[in-house]
Scaffold this motif. Structure first.
Motif, mmCIF file in Angstrom:
data_model
loop_
_atom_site.group_PDB
_atom_site.id
_atom_site.type_symbol
_atom_site.label_atom_id
_atom_site.label_comp_id
_atom_site.label_asym_id
_atom_site.label_seq_id
_atom_site.Cartn_x
_atom_site.Cartn_y
_atom_site.Cartn_z
ATOM 1 N N GLN A 268 -8.663 -5.793 -14.761
ATOM 2 C CA GLN A 268 -7.957 -5.315 -13.723
ATOM 3 C C GLN A 268 -6.540 -4.888 -14.444
ATOM 4 O O GLN A 268 -6.045 -4.201 -13.800
ATOM 5 N N ASP A 269 -6.567 -4.084 -15.495
ATOM 6 C CA ASP A 269 -4.514 -3.801 -16.158
ATOM 7 C C ASP A 269 -5.302 -1.693 -15.435
ATOM 8 O O ASP A 269 -6.176 -1.775 -16.360
ATOM 9 N N ASN B 168 -14.223 -20.608 -19.156
ATOM 10 C CA ASN B 168 -12.911 -19.381 -18.720
ATOM 11 C C ASN B 168 -12.481 -18.066 -20.119
ATOM 12 O O ASN B 168 -11.790 -17.395 -19.705
ATOM 13 N N MET C 88 -12.607 -11.183 -17.400
ATOM 14 C CA MET C 88 -12.540 -10.079 -15.522
ATOM 15 C C MET C 88 -10.973 -9.974 -15.965
ATOM 16 O O MET C 88 -10.890 -8.498 -14.727
ATOM 17 N N ASP C 89 -9.504 -10.448 -16.017
ATOM 18 C CA ASP C 89 -8.573 -10.016 -15.591
ATOM 19 C C ASP C 89 -8.004 -8.909 -16.473
ATOM 20 O O ASP C 89 -6.882 -8.398 -15.966
ATOM 21 N N ARG D 202 -11.827 -14.538 -6.243
ATOM 22 C CA ARG D 202 -11.143 -12.712 -5.831
ATOM 23 C C ARG D 202 -10.954 -12.169 -7.137
ATOM 24 O O ARG D 202 -10.914 -10.477 -6.847
ATOM 25 N N ARG D 203 -11.648 -12.514 -7.729
ATOM 26 C CA ARG D 203 -12.062 -11.690 -9.726
ATOM 27 C C ARG D 203 -12.963 -10.136 -8.983
ATOM 28 O O ARG D 203 -12.498 -9.183 -9.665
ATOM 29 N N GLN E 24 -13.223 -8.317 -6.395
ATOM 30 C CA GLN E 24 -12.635 -7.401 -5.370
ATOM 31 C C GLN E 24 -13.619 -7.218 -3.957
ATOM 32 O O GLN E 24 -12.751 -7.325 -2.883
ATOM 33 N N LEU F 64 -13.152 -15.063 -17.698
ATOM 34 C CA LEU F 64 -12.240 -15.193 -16.616
ATOM 35 C C LEU F 64 -11.077 -14.630 -17.610
ATOM 36 O O LEU F 64 -10.763 -13.114 -16.867
ATOM 37 N N LYS F 65 -10.933 -14.454 -18.615
ATOM 38 C CA LYS F 65 -10.138 -13.687 -19.302
ATOM 39 C C LYS F 65 -11.063 -12.306 -19.027
ATOM 40 O O LYS F 65 -10.178 -11.456 -19.626
#
Length: 386
Positions: free
Chosen positions: A248-249, A238, A244-245, A274-275, A277, A241-242
């Motif tokens: 994407q900013d 988790n 990685m997100d 999908r993280r 690309q 994932l945080k």
């Protein structure tokens, strides 16, 4: 059953033993965990002893040092009466400022390899240039942003790690190597904190104008579908994932890139795919790549004029780059063996001839079988994004 190259076999053994040690730790069977970690160390030490020039030797040594720390922790814990805590002296903790400190399982060292050292893989090189190198050189040409996550997948021994390492040189950036198995098996209590620390470090470096490649080997161990998970593993994933997100900013132009490598893309948890690309298949070398690889591998040894590289490359269809390197070494060793058994009658090692290569090929089958290749092709049809 197809054979595999010795280094890959020993790596596989080390990782298997580390996962078995993790299972034992979950069950609080510390004696078994200690034994499994020792077996993992022995496998890595055998690689270092027999293949001192292998490009991953520094990483293997770093892993052995960390396993030694883990053994001290477990040996102390195993000796504690039930209910008592482990002495702080053997806890592995991270100290220091974020500017100069990384979790100990991280290898932060710029590799010397470049794209020119990698035979073939032109499509993968092009995709990486478009995703990383071009945006770093001219970020103004990418108003819609650019990929921050790249997945390299394919058979073992095809150059995934080498590709990731070469990128750091192409961009004159920093290369952070993470082994997902290390994160999951050795840092269950602190995993998410250390994942955050890695990304904080990378962002800080990027703010100071240094591009950073965070390379995660054996990605399926971190983002794969698992059974019987413990809470620590879920928190680590988790946190990843945080992070990685966060990359994407679109309003942030930091040059921090995550490159993940896996031999088992079908084991990845689909929400995480999908993280990344860009999802790039790194296949077995084609004939052109095999020719270039043979030329590179034989540049420092004498080859008989009768050896036809074009014909030899045809014979090596289906072999990985790692397999081909082993075959060249095996063929050369035939001549070396003759030299040492000649009782001093020869002053130098004779040139390697086609019979040497034929014998080496006869003794070593491809490490990747057709059934496995079909799995990669099927996964590529579903998820390829290049």
């Amino acid at each position: 059953m197809s054979e595999t190259n010795p280094v890959a076999m020993l790596e596989q053994t080390a990782r298997r033993k580390m996962h078995e040690a993790l299972d034992a730790e979950r069950n609080k069977d510390y004696e078994t965990a200690i034994d499994k970690y020792k077996r993992a160390m022995e496998a890595l030490e055998e690689i270092i002893r027999n293949y001192p020039e292998h490009p991953m030797v520094k990483i293997y040594k770093k892993t052995i040092n960390e396993l030694n720390l883990r053994l001290k922790y477990l040996e102390n814990k195993a000796s504690q009466p039930i209910g008592e805590t482990v002495s702080d002296e053997v806890r592995v903790e991270i100290k220091g400022d974020i500017n100069d400190s990384l979790p100990d399982f991280v290898l932060k060292e710029k590799p010397s390899i470049t794209f020119d050292d990698i035979a073939g893989l032109d499509e993968a090189k092009r995709a990486i240039k478009e995703a990383i190198i071009y945006p770093i050189k001219r970020p103004d040409l990418f108003p819609l942003g650019w990929p921050r996550g790249i997945l390299l997948y394919g058979p073992p021994g095809t150059g995934k790690t080498m590709l990731a390492a070469a990128v750091a040189n192409e961009i004159n950036g920093e290369f952070i190597y993470l082994d997902a198995a290390n994160i999951m098996s050795k840092w269950l209590g602190e995993g998410e904190k250390n994942v955050k620390k890695v990304f904080d470090y990378a962002r800080n470096k990027s703010k100071n104008g240094i591009p950073v490649i965070v390379f995660i080997d054996e990605l399926d161990a971190l983002l794969g579908v698992h059974t019987n998970e413990v809470g620590g593993e879920v928190r680590v994933r988790n946190q990843f994932l945080k992070e990685m997100d966060g990359l994407q900013d679109k309003s942030i132009t930091l040059h921090v890139y995550v490159i993940g490598a896996t031999n088992k893309p079908w084991a990845l948890d689909e929400p995480f795919i999908r993280r990344f690309q860009k999802r790039i298949y790194v296949p077995l070398p084609n004939k052109e790549a095999r020719l270039k690889l043979l030329s590179m591998l034989t540049s420092k040894i004498k080859i008989d004029e009768g050896v036809n590289f074009d014909q030899l490359s045809e014979m090596l269809e289906g072999y990985s780059g790692s397999d081909i390197k082993d075959i060249v070494q095996d063929a050369y060793m035939i001549a070396v063996r003759e030299y040492f058994e000649s009782d001093g009658k020869s002053e130098t090692v004779r040139p390697i001839n086609i019979n040497d290569f034929n014998e080496a090929i006869k003794q070593r089958r491809p490490s990747v079988n057709k059934e496995m290749l079909k799995l990669y092709e099927s996964w590529t049809e579903r998820f390829k994004a290049i």
